[in-house]
Scaffold this motif. Structure first.
Motif, short mmCIF file in Angstrom:
data_model
loop_
_atom_site.label_atom_id
_atom_site.label_comp_id
_atom_site.label_asym_id
_atom_site.label_seq_id
_atom_site.Cartn_x
_atom_site.Cartn_y
_atom_site.Cartn_z
N ASN A 275 0.85 -1.19 0.00
CA ASN A 275 0.00 0.00 0.00
C ASN A 275 0.88 1.23 0.00
N VAL A 276 0.29 2.34 -0.46
CA VAL A 276 1.07 3.56 -0.64
C VAL A 276 0.20 4.77 -0.34
N SER A 277 0.83 5.83 0.17
CA SER A 277 0.19 7.12 0.37
C SER A 277 1.19 8.18 -0.09
N PRO A 278 0.78 9.45 -0.17
CA PRO A 278 1.74 10.48 -0.59
C PRO A 278 2.91 10.64 0.39
N GLN A 279 2.77 10.12 1.62
CA GLN A 279 3.82 10.26 2.62
C GLN A 279 4.71 9.03 2.75
N GLY A 280 4.25 7.86 2.26
CA GLY A 280 5.06 6.66 2.42
C GLY A 280 4.37 5.41 1.90
N PRO B 182 7.50 4.53 -10.18
CA PRO B 182 6.88 5.09 -11.39
C PRO B 182 6.48 6.54 -11.16
N VAL B 183 6.61 7.35 -12.17
CA VAL B 183 6.22 8.76 -12.23
C VAL B 183 7.12 9.65 -11.37
N ILE B 184 7.30 9.33 -10.08
CA ILE B 184 8.06 10.24 -9.20
C ILE B 184 9.56 10.02 -9.29
N PHE C 123 1.29 11.64 -7.40
CA PHE C 123 0.89 10.47 -6.63
C PHE C 123 -0.23 9.71 -7.34
N GLN C 124 -1.24 10.42 -7.82
CA GLN C 124 -2.35 9.77 -8.50
C GLN C 124 -1.89 9.04 -9.75
N LYS C 125 -0.99 9.64 -10.50
CA LYS C 125 -0.43 8.98 -11.69
C LYS C 125 0.37 7.74 -11.30
N MET C 126 1.13 7.85 -10.20
CA MET C 126 1.92 6.72 -9.73
C MET C 126 1.01 5.55 -9.33
N VAL C 127 -0.06 5.82 -8.59
CA VAL C 127 -0.99 4.76 -8.18
C VAL C 127 -1.64 4.13 -9.41
N ASP C 128 -2.01 4.94 -10.38
CA ASP C 128 -2.59 4.40 -11.62
C ASP C 128 -1.63 3.40 -12.27
N THR C 129 -0.34 3.69 -12.21
CA THR C 129 0.66 2.81 -12.79
C THR C 129 0.87 1.56 -11.94
N MET C 130 0.89 1.73 -10.62
CA MET C 130 1.16 0.62 -9.71
C MET C 130 -0.05 -0.28 -9.48
N GLN C 131 -1.26 0.25 -9.65
CA GLN C 131 -2.49 -0.49 -9.37
C GLN C 131 -3.30 -0.65 -10.65
N PRO C 132 -3.16 -1.79 -11.33
CA PRO C 132 -3.87 -1.97 -12.60
C PRO C 132 -5.39 -2.11 -12.45
N ASN C 133 -5.89 -2.41 -11.26
CA ASN C 133 -7.33 -2.57 -11.05
C ASN C 133 -7.97 -1.20 -10.83
N PRO C 134 -8.74 -0.66 -11.78
CA PRO C 134 -9.29 0.69 -11.65
C PRO C 134 -10.22 0.86 -10.45
N ARG C 135 -10.83 -0.22 -9.96
CA ARG C 135 -11.72 -0.11 -8.80
C ARG C 135 -10.96 0.21 -7.52
N LEU C 136 -9.67 -0.10 -7.49
CA LEU C 136 -8.86 0.14 -6.30
C LEU C 136 -8.06 1.44 -6.36
N ARG C 137 -8.17 2.15 -7.46
CA ARG C 137 -7.45 3.43 -7.61
C ARG C 137 -8.14 4.52 -6.82
N PRO C 138 -7.40 5.60 -6.48
CA PRO C 138 -8.01 6.70 -5.72
C PRO C 138 -9.17 7.34 -6.49
N LYS C 139 -10.20 7.75 -5.77
CA LYS C 139 -11.33 8.48 -6.37
C LYS C 139 -10.88 9.89 -6.64
N ARG C 140 -11.34 10.43 -7.78
CA ARG C 140 -10.95 11.81 -8.14
C ARG C 140 -12.14 12.69 -8.24
#
Length: 112
Positions: free
Chosen positions: A40-45, A65-67, A95-112
């Motif tokens: 798991n990942v957040s903008p802080q760690g 990825p991305v950062i 961060f959002q772009k990084m999660v999109d790259t790291m998490q291929p399942n769109p249901r688990l990506r951050p809501k925008r």
């Protein structure tokens, strides 16, 4: 006196975490290359699964990825998991772009 990291980023462990499954190779000053499985990942760690045998405050450098290249310090370790804090806060758009790259399942990506 402890030789651990002197962390400056505010403790934000309550920040939203996003589930991912991302393998990365980090560099440690004495161990060399260390394989990590980020769960798991957040903008802080981030949190990993697996025992690294590191002490609190030890530093890893990795390329995400991305950062790109970023340093992280181990904050805690318990029962085969460990939490790391980035040396800087990641910008939310990156961060959002990084999660999109790291998490291929769109249901688990951050809501925008």
């Amino acid at each position: 006196m402890s030789a651990g990291a002197q962390l400056t980023v505010t403790d934000m462990r309550r920040a939203a975490r996003h589930p991912v499954e991302h393998a990365v190779t980090a560099e440690h000053r004495s161990l060399g290359e260390v394989p990590l499985n980020i769960v798991n990942v957040s903008p802080q760690g981030f949190m990993i699964s697996g025992d690294l045998g590191l002490e609190r405050g030890e530093r890893l450098v990795m390329r995400l990825p991305v950062i790109g290249r970023i340093e992280a310090h181990m904050i805690w370790a318990h029962e085969g998991r460990a939490g790391f804090q980035f040396e800087r806060i990641v910008r939310i758009d990156d961060f959002q772009k990084m999660v999109d790259t790291m998490q291929p399942n769109p249901r688990l990506r951050p809501k925008r």
